[in-house]
Design a protein around this motif. Structure first.
Motif, PDB file in Angstrom:
ATOM      1  N   ILE A   1      -2.260   3.054   4.853  1.00 52.86           N
ATOM      2  CA  ILE A   1      -2.142   3.604   4.022  1.00 52.86           C
ATOM      3  C   ILE A   1      -2.963   3.773   3.124  1.00 52.86           C
ATOM      4  O   ILE A   1      -2.885   4.229   1.986  1.00 52.86           O
ATOM      5  CB  ILE A   1      -0.666   3.003   3.984  1.00 52.86           C
ATOM      6  CG1 ILE A   1       0.128   2.957   5.263  1.00 52.86           C
ATOM      7  CG2 ILE A   1       0.061   3.157   2.620  1.00 52.86           C
ATOM      8  CD1 ILE A   1       1.412   2.115   5.658  1.00 52.86           C
TER       9      ILE A   1
ATOM     10  N   THR B   1       0.714  -1.705  -0.171  1.00 56.94           N
ATOM     11  CA  THR B   1      -0.093  -0.210  -0.130  1.00 56.94           C
ATOM     12  C   THR B   1       0.873   1.419  -0.237  1.00 56.94           C
ATOM     13  O   THR B   1       0.602   2.045  -0.775  1.00 56.94           O
ATOM     14  CB  THR B   1      -1.232   0.081   1.478  1.00 56.94           C
ATOM     15  OG1 THR B   1      -0.132  -0.104   2.867  1.00 56.94           O
ATOM     16  CG2 THR B   1      -1.907  -1.164   1.266  1.00 56.94           C
ATOM     17  N   ALA B   2       2.712   1.275   0.342  1.00 56.16           N
ATOM     18  CA  ALA B   2       2.967   2.537   0.798  1.00 56.16           C
ATOM     19  C   ALA B   2       3.785   2.482  -1.160  1.00 56.16           C
ATOM     20  O   ALA B   2       3.911   4.284  -1.370  1.00 56.16           O
ATOM     21  CB  ALA B   2       4.420   2.453   1.546  1.00 56.16           C
TER      22      ALA B   2
ATOM     23  N   SER C   1      -5.505   9.834  -2.279  1.00 57.94           N
ATOM     24  CA  SER C   1      -4.609  10.423  -2.758  1.00 57.94           C
ATOM     25  C   SER C   1      -5.430  10.718  -4.165  1.00 57.94           C
ATOM     26  O   SER C   1      -4.754  11.089  -5.187  1.00 57.94           O
ATOM     27  CB  SER C   1      -3.654   9.519  -2.727  1.00 57.94           C
ATOM     28  OG  SER C   1      -2.845   9.943  -1.109  1.00 57.94           O
TER      29      SER C   1
ATOM     30  N   ALA D   1      -5.371   6.349   2.849  1.00 56.59           N
ATOM     31  CA  ALA D   1      -4.499   7.624   2.510  1.00 56.59           C
ATOM     32  C   ALA D   1      -4.464   7.142   0.893  1.00 56.59           C
ATOM     33  O   ALA D   1      -4.206   8.236  -0.054  1.00 56.59           O
ATOM     34  CB  ALA D   1      -2.925   7.157   2.787  1.00 56.59           C
ATOM     35  N   TRP D   2      -4.193   6.226   0.577  1.00 50.92           N
ATOM     36  CA  TRP D   2      -4.381   5.942  -0.912  1.00 50.92           C
ATOM     37  C   TRP D   2      -5.311   6.727  -2.049  1.00 50.92           C
ATOM     38  O   TRP D   2      -5.638   6.517  -2.943  1.00 50.92           O
ATOM     39  CB  TRP D   2      -3.572   4.382  -1.238  1.00 50.92           C
ATOM     40  CG  TRP D   2      -3.516   3.803  -3.067  1.00 50.92           C
ATOM     41  CD1 TRP D   2      -3.229   5.230  -3.793  1.00 50.92           C
ATOM     42  CD2 TRP D   2      -4.558   2.998  -3.576  1.00 50.92           C
ATOM     43  NE1 TRP D   2      -3.321   4.348  -4.673  1.00 50.92           N
ATOM     44  CE2 TRP D   2      -3.580   3.586  -5.172  1.00 50.92           C
ATOM     45  CE3 TRP D   2      -5.027   2.474  -3.153  1.00 50.92           C
ATOM     46  CZ2 TRP D   2      -4.602   2.346  -6.109  1.00 50.92           C
ATOM     47  CZ3 TRP D   2      -6.008   1.108  -3.970  1.00 50.92           C
ATOM     48  CH2 TRP D   2      -5.484   1.556  -5.791  1.00 50.92           C
TER      49      TRP D   2
ATOM     50  N   THR E   1       7.629   0.093   5.788  1.00 49.74           N
ATOM     51  CA  THR E   1       6.673   1.601   5.984  1.00 49.74           C
ATOM     52  C   THR E   1       8.005   2.582   5.467  1.00 49.74           C
ATOM     53  O   THR E   1       8.153   3.282   4.467  1.00 49.74           O
ATOM     54  CB  THR E   1       5.781   1.840   6.172  1.00 49.74           C
ATOM     55  OG1 THR E   1       5.484   0.362   6.657  1.00 49.74           O
ATOM     56  CG2 THR E   1       5.450   2.954   5.420  1.00 49.74           C
TER      57      THR E   1
ATOM     58  N   ILE F   1       8.807   3.699   1.202  1.00 47.93           N
ATOM     59  CA  ILE F   1       8.364   5.290   0.657  1.00 47.93           C
ATOM     60  C   ILE F   1       9.687   6.160   1.262  1.00 47.93           C
ATOM     61  O   ILE F   1       9.877   6.664  -0.130  1.00 47.93           O
ATOM     62  CB  ILE F   1       7.873   6.043   2.205  1.00 47.93           C
ATOM     63  CG1 ILE F   1       6.139   5.319   2.258  1.00 47.93           C
ATOM     64  CG2 ILE F   1       7.545   7.792   1.407  1.00 47.93           C
ATOM     65  CD1 ILE F   1       5.498   6.032   0.926  1.00 47.93           C
TER      66      ILE F   1
ATOM     67  N   PHE G   1       1.070  12.773   0.782  1.00 49.77           N
ATOM     68  CA  PHE G   1       2.349  12.708   1.535  1.00 49.77           C
ATOM     69  C   PHE G   1       2.006  12.921   3.677  1.00 49.77           C
ATOM     70  O   PHE G   1       1.703  11.979   4.300  1.00 49.77           O
ATOM     71  CB  PHE G   1       3.633  12.316   1.826  1.00 49.77           C
ATOM     72  CG  PHE G   1       3.936  11.497   0.540  1.00 49.77           C
ATOM     73  CD1 PHE G   1       4.553  10.384   0.339  1.00 49.77           C
ATOM     74  CD2 PHE G   1       3.987  11.833  -1.382  1.00 49.77           C
ATOM     75  CE1 PHE G   1       5.050  10.301  -0.561  1.00 49.77           C
ATOM     76  CE2 PHE G   1       4.619  11.754  -1.939  1.00 49.77           C
ATOM     77  CZ  PHE G   1       4.785  10.091  -1.964  1.00 49.77           C
TER      78      PHE G   1
ATOM     79  N   ILE H   1       1.487   4.688  -3.112  1.00 49.59           N
ATOM     80  CA  ILE H   1       1.230   6.500  -2.555  1.00 49.59           C
ATOM     81  C   ILE H   1       1.551   6.831  -3.808  1.00 49.59           C
ATOM     82  O   ILE H   1       1.671   7.613  -4.679  1.00 49.59           O
ATOM     83  CB  ILE H   1       0.870   6.874  -1.752  1.00 49.59           C
ATOM     84  CG1 ILE H   1       0.386   6.031  -0.775  1.00 49.59           C
ATOM     85  CG2 ILE H   1       1.257   8.002  -1.288  1.00 49.59           C
ATOM     86  CD1 ILE H   1      -0.174   6.634   0.785  1.00 49.59           C
TER      87      ILE H   1
ATOM     88  N   LEU I   1      -0.947  10.485   3.986  1.00 46.33           N
ATOM     89  CA  LEU I   1      -0.567   8.928   4.734  1.00 46.33           C
ATOM     90  C   LEU I   1      -0.195   9.033   5.775  1.00 46.33           C
ATOM     91  O   LEU I   1      -0.350   8.795   6.976  1.00 46.33           O
ATOM     92  CB  LEU I   1       0.837   8.632   3.905  1.00 46.33           C
ATOM     93  CG  LEU I   1       1.828   7.620   4.180  1.00 46.33           C
ATOM     94  CD1 LEU I   1       1.406   6.051   4.547  1.00 46.33           C
ATOM     95  CD2 LEU I   1       3.083   8.020   3.596  1.00 46.33           C
ATOM     96  N   SER I   2       0.317  10.376   6.495  1.00 46.18           N
ATOM     97  CA  SER I   2       0.923  10.685   8.045  1.00 46.18           C
ATOM     98  C   SER I   2      -0.409  10.948   8.863  1.00 46.18           C
ATOM     99  O   SER I   2       0.007  10.255   9.782  1.00 46.18           O
ATOM    100  CB  SER I   2       1.999  11.597   7.602  1.00 46.18           C
ATOM    101  OG  SER I   2       3.026  11.679   6.838  1.00 46.18           O
TER     102      SER I   2
END
Length: 607
Positions: A368, A85-86, A375, A371-372, A136, A140, A304, A89, A307-308
């Motif tokens: 994550i 998943t990381a 994104s 987050a994607w 992770t 990244i 990102f 992104i 993501l954070s």
């Protein structure tokens, strides 16, 4: 029928340890000398461990096979789930052209590869480690450096080396918490002891990694920036690790943010006379002009930032509890491994549990994934583009996934057969030198498992008991286990597989291993020496603490009842999702009218 573990099958702990170490010797030989591909080295080491477990340790074949499969399943979920998943992104950022904006924003601060490594590999990587951990940050940051134009081998190796500083407090302090629980030490006391050791190393890591990358002469040219980056990190790490308000959950988050802010501000007023780039790159013409507006840069970085935010939210305990409770409404995610669960009796006479936690909602990889999904909206990508990126990412990662799953199978068979405990007891025979060798034991544990958390769980009790028998404070040996373990991260086959998958170096795992090995050994020796000093020369540095007394009531099983989702967790989850939604909307509004990406990308336009 249960099986009793025998940690000394040959009747001599030295000989038993030598036999138990054969699979580890094989991995070192396969990667460092034979230069074998990672997946084949992992398969060979796991095969040898299985043979020794069955023939020397007398472990039944079915238990040995199930233990290996159990480890492989853990490798797939949650470890590979995080890596996959990381990279979704990162690859989406590249595909849509937004990474070009990120590259320009960094190049406008500095075009010097040394300083970019400080910002991305060290400072930003530490932030991701503190929030998510488990591979992770390497996935990244290594991908980002490679995308910026770094030599892929250096991108992977430098990120592994930089990851040394924050690992002990990774994933919101999980290694410290687990280490304290297993060893019977307050996690705050363990955080204090580690927080009085690792900052000494952290302050030098930025200069160290730059010198490794460029050589001493070119590395020393940027010592002021390295000092600002490392000192701001180490000072914040020291104080946050020793504060009951922030320890053990937040030292990495606070230290990394301090380093990012201080380094960026410093680079606004200072820059080396000549920018350095890799020999195969064109000569730098100086810092690039900033081509984009602040809003457009914000939009490019927004994935990102999101993501954070998500991984920080998932690291909050009430949120994690609420997500687990939501999962349990659908199915019981704690799945006992039939035929293995409580069938192995360990050296202490306790039945080893074997429960696979398919906690899909609370897993860091799922944070994550969300987050994607956000994104995709930030980048304005089509569903077709998103699916295509996901498919290509999985194809790229097929061999790293095999390597990670296999090496976790190796770690689990070493654990369930008793071979790892054999090695631990062998180290425990070193007597007065045990604080030094306790660091090597932690280092070896992370090499095997790829995780400081797993190593603390595996060797924590052994470290504490041995220390007490020798008249040493257990917090010293647990600190040695934790701090030594961070030095093993850069040579762990699991971590290297993540790095190769992120930088397109699949099949070249041995090159990274050979690159990082000597640095790993050097740093763990430093950690070992420091703990010898804490034990015999500077005992005043050891924190005072009271051992926790387990309440009898805590051991009582609670009555089963209806599942109630933690309201505090839902509140925090709602707050973070609201912030993410705001970042998403602002990124689209402020970053509108961005020009089409350069040729070679999929031509997504920002509107």
């Amino acid at each position: 029928m249960t099986w009793q573990m025998n940690y000394d099958p040959l009747g001599n702990i030295g000989w038993s340890a030598l036999v138990a170490a054969i699979p580890i010797f094989f991995l070192f030989w396969a990667l460092a000398i034979k230069r074998m591909k990672g997946q084949f080295a992992a398969m060979g080491g796991t095969g040898l461990a299985l043979v020794i477990a069955v023939t020397i340790y007398g472990m039944p074949i079915d238990l040995a096979a199930l233990a290996t499969l159990y480890g492989g399943a853990f490798g797939l979920f949650p470890v590979c789930w995080i890596v996959i998943t990381a990279l979704f992104i990162y690859n989406m950022s590249v595909k849509t052209g937004q990474f070009e904006v990120i590259k320009n924003s960094l190049a406008s601060i500095t075009d010097d590869r040394r300083l970019q490594a400080l910002l991305i590999a060290f400072s930003f990587g530490a932030f991701i480690e503190g929030a998510a951990g488990f591979g992770t940050p390497v996935a990244i940051t290594a991908a980002m450096l490679a995308g910026l134009g770094f030599n892929p081998l250096y991108a992977a190796s430098i990120c592994l080396l930089a990851n040394t500083a924050p690992v002990a407090w990774g994933a919101i302090g999980i290694p410290i918490v687990v280490g304290g629980q297993v060893a019977g030490i307050p996690d705050f006391a363990l955080s204090q002891m580690v927080g009085r050791t690792l900052p000494i190393v952290s302050i030098f890591i930025p200069l160290y990694l730059v010198v490794v990358m460029t050589g001493w002469k070119k590395g020393i040219e940027v010592w002021p920036a390295c000092l600002v980056s490392g000192a701001s990190f180490a000072i914040a790490q020291f104080f946050s690790a020793n504060s009951p308000i922030t320890a053990p959950m937040l030292p990495d988050i606070i230290a990394s943010l301090s380093s990012i802010v201080c380094t960026v501000l410093f680079l606004k007023v200072w820059h080396p006379k000549e920018s350095w780039r890799f020999p195969d790159e064109p000569v730098s013409l100086g810092k690039e002009a900033l081509k984009y507006s602040g809003g457009q840069i914000f939009r490019a970085w927004a994935p990102f930032i999101i993501l954070s935010l998500f991984v920080c939210a998932w690291g909050i305990k009430p949120v994690n509890q609420a997500l687990n409770q939501m999962t349990k409404l659908v199915f019981d995610y704690a799945i006992p491994i039939s035929g293995l669960d409580k069938m192995v009796i360990d050296q202490a006479g306790k039945a080893k549990p074997a429960v696979f936690n398919f906690n899909i909602l609370s897993a860091a990889g799922t944070a994550i994934l969300f987050a994607w999904l956000f994104s995709i909206m930030v980048m304005g990508a089509s569903l077709k583009t998103a699916v295509g990126v996901a498919g290509n990412t999985l194809k790229t990662l097929k061999w790293p996934i095999v390597t990670i799953a296999t090496i976790l199978g190796f770690a689990y068979i070493m654990n369930f057969s008793g071979m790892a405990i054999t090695l631990g007891y062998a180290f425990a025979t070193t007597g007065w030198a045990f604080p030094f060798f306790a660091s090597l034991l932690g280092w070896l544990g992370v090499f095997m498992t790829g995780s400081d958390t797993s190593t603390n769980a595996l060797f924590g009790k052994l470290q504490a008991v041995t220390a007490e028998q020798l008249g040493i404070d257990p917090v010293i040996t647990m600190s040695a286990n934790t701090s030594g373990g961070v030095c093993g991260k850069m040579i762990s086959p699991q971590s290297i597989a993540v790095a190769t998958g992120a930088t397109g170096l699949v099949g070249r795992e041995s090159e990274i291993f050979r690159f990082t090995f000597k640095h790993s050994v050097f740093l763990v020796v430093v950690i070992g020496i420091l703990h010898m000093l804490w034990t015999y020369v500077f005992p005043g540095i050891v924190p005072t603490y009271v051992k926790p007394v387990a309440a009898a009531a805590a051991a009582l099983a609670t009555k089963a009842g209806p599942i109630v989702i933690n309201p505090e967790g839902l509140m925090w989850l709602g707050i973070f999702v609201g912030i993410v939604a705001l970042v998403t909307i602002l990124s689209r509004v402020l970053g509108a009218n961005l020009a089409a990406p350069t040729a070679g990308h999929d031509g997504v336009h920002f509107h």
